[in-house]
Design an enzyme around this catalytic site. Structure first.
Site: not given
Ligand code: NAD
Ligand code: TDX
Length: 338
Positions: A125-127, A150, A154
């Site tokens: 992730t970019d985070e 988190y 990562k």
């Molecule tokens: P998500 O939380 O929707 O899904 C995570 C999945 O991993 C779930 O199906 C869960 O059951 C599984 N999991 C969790 N712990 C596990 C374990 N110990 N063993 C096996 N499976 C397990 O997450 P997402 O949003 O789909 O993100 C997927 C990946 O992409 C993550 O690594 C996250 O860091 C990365 N990512 C997410 C975002 C975003 O915006 N959502 C952005 C950049 C990177």
């Molecule tokens: O209730 C809320 N109110 C609010 O203002 C929530 C849940 C979020 N926010 C703000 C926080 C952030 O500035 O919105 C923005 C986005 O929040 P999230 O959806 O929680 O995402 P973020 O924290 O930016 O992280 C996401 O992007 C990078 C994903 O959850 C991560 O898994 C990914 O790595």
């Protein structure tokens, strides 16, 4: 042909990725390895479960024996989506984040090394780069400076991957993507939380002053980039992935209210997230240049389609907004939960 091992395939991005691979070729051999935590949902893949070479294995990536068994049967590649993924949950309790994101990645890396897996993609992730000021963008050379538990977990995983490349010559690649949105996203993240609340005429909680900026990308564009990296990425490299779409949270909230024709009085400003990163922006010119990838789904279109998807998938929403979710919601948003 040996299968691709997709970990975390029942989550938001993993399920969209598996669907994309199977749309391209329904005979692609895939093992989806997922622990089915609160975020993992078999319903996310109900439409592909019948594909001839698709296999689901329930398991924990931090469980060395099970991972050795699956990888030992032979896999062509590992792509690791499995993670605890929500920043706010990591502030409540960082333990599962360290266990899955750090230890789990290490277990996968050891198995990849032991059984000579030819390709390992770590979905990061970019985070991990921390927070930006008003200008500039993260490049692959920006120093890691994670601010939430988190993001720290990562970043730790990324450093382990790097060390396995340097020390053992493991052919691993790291991708770092910005904020995803689209179908099947668990409604704890901003966009699906706000859509599902607004559909039920419930208020939406904006943290702080709402001026924090995120760079949004449709999950399908992210998955297309990952498919390219899996196929043609250079081992040992890091690739940033982003949507080139920066938006302040409050502006995004106004857009959602407008799409759904809801009043601005549903906005609630709530206390800020501790350590809240102010701004993310991703320079994704490296993957554009090297692999010819581009984000293709314009944000206004992608957002409208996502709203429609949630409107049309009431059953899915009702299924995930159940007991455990409601407990989390009360703990996170207190009085707003009603
Ligand atoms: P998500 O939380 O929707 O899904 C995570 C999945 O991993 C779930 O199906 C869960 O059951 C599984 N999991 C969790 N712990 C596990 C374990 N110990 N063993 C096996 N499976 C397990 O997450 P997402 O949003 O789909 O993100 C997927 C990946 O992409 C993550 O690594 C996250 O860091 C990365 N990512 C997410 C975002 C975003 O915006 N959502 C952005 C950049 C990177
Ligand atoms: O209730 C809320 N109110 C609010 O203002 C929530 C849940 C979020 N926010 C703000 C926080 C952030 O500035 O919105 C923005 C986005 O929040 P999230 O959806 O929680 O995402 P973020 O924290 O930016 O992280 C996401 O992007 C990078 C994903 O959850 C991560 O898994 C990914 O790595």
């Amino acid at each position: 042909m040996l299968p691709i091992l997709v970990t975390g395939g029942c989550g938001f991005i993993g399920s969209n990725f598996i669907r994309l691979l199977l749309e391209k070729d329904p005979t692609t051999p895939i093992i989806n390895f997922d622990a089915l935590t609160y975020a993992g949902n078999l319903a996310n893949l109900h439409d592909v479960a019948h594909c001839p070479n698709y296999r689901f294995v329930r398991g924990d990536i931090a469980d060395r024996d099970t991972i050795r068994q699956v990888v030992g049967e032979g896999v062509s590649a590992i792509i690791n989506f499995a993670a605890e993924s929500h920043v706010d949950r990591s502030i409540h309790d960082s333990r599962p984040f360290v266990r899955t994101n750090v230890l789990g990645t290490q277990v996968l890396l050891d198995a990849a090394r032991e059984f000579g897996v030819n390709r390992f993609v770590q979905v990061s992730t970019d985070e991990v780069y921390g927070s930006l000021g008003p200008t500039g963008a993260f490049t692959e050379h920006t120093p890691l400076a994670p601010n939430s538990p988190y993001a720290a977990s990562k970043a730790a995983a990324d450093l382990l991957v790097r060390s396995y490349v340097q020390t053992f010559g493991l052919p691993a690649i790291i991708t770092r993507c910005s904020n995803n949105y689209g179908p099947f996203q668990f409604p704890e993240k901003l966009i699906p939380l706000f859509i599902t609340n607004l559909l039920a005429d419930r208020p939406v909680p904006v943290y702080g002053d709402g001026r924090n900026v995120r760079d949004w990308i449709h999950v399908r564009d992210h998955c297309a980039a990952l498919a390219l990296v899996l196929e043609r990425g250079r081992p040992g490299e890091v690739y940033n992935i982003g949507g080139r779409c920066e938006l302040a949270n409050l502006d995004l909230t106004h857009t959602l209210l407008d799409i759904l024709k809801k009043p601005r009085s549903l906005i609630r400003f709530v206390p800020d997230r501790p350590g809240h990163d102010r701004r993310y922006a991703v320079d994704c010119s490296k993957i554009e240049r090297e692999l010819g990838w581009r984000p293709t789904i314009p944000f206004p279109q992608g957002l409208r389609d996502t709203v429609t998807w949630y409107q049309e998938h009431n059953d899915w929403v009702a299924g995930v907004r159940s007991g455990d979710y409601l407990n989390y919601y009360r703990r996170q948003y207190g009085a707003l939960a009603g």
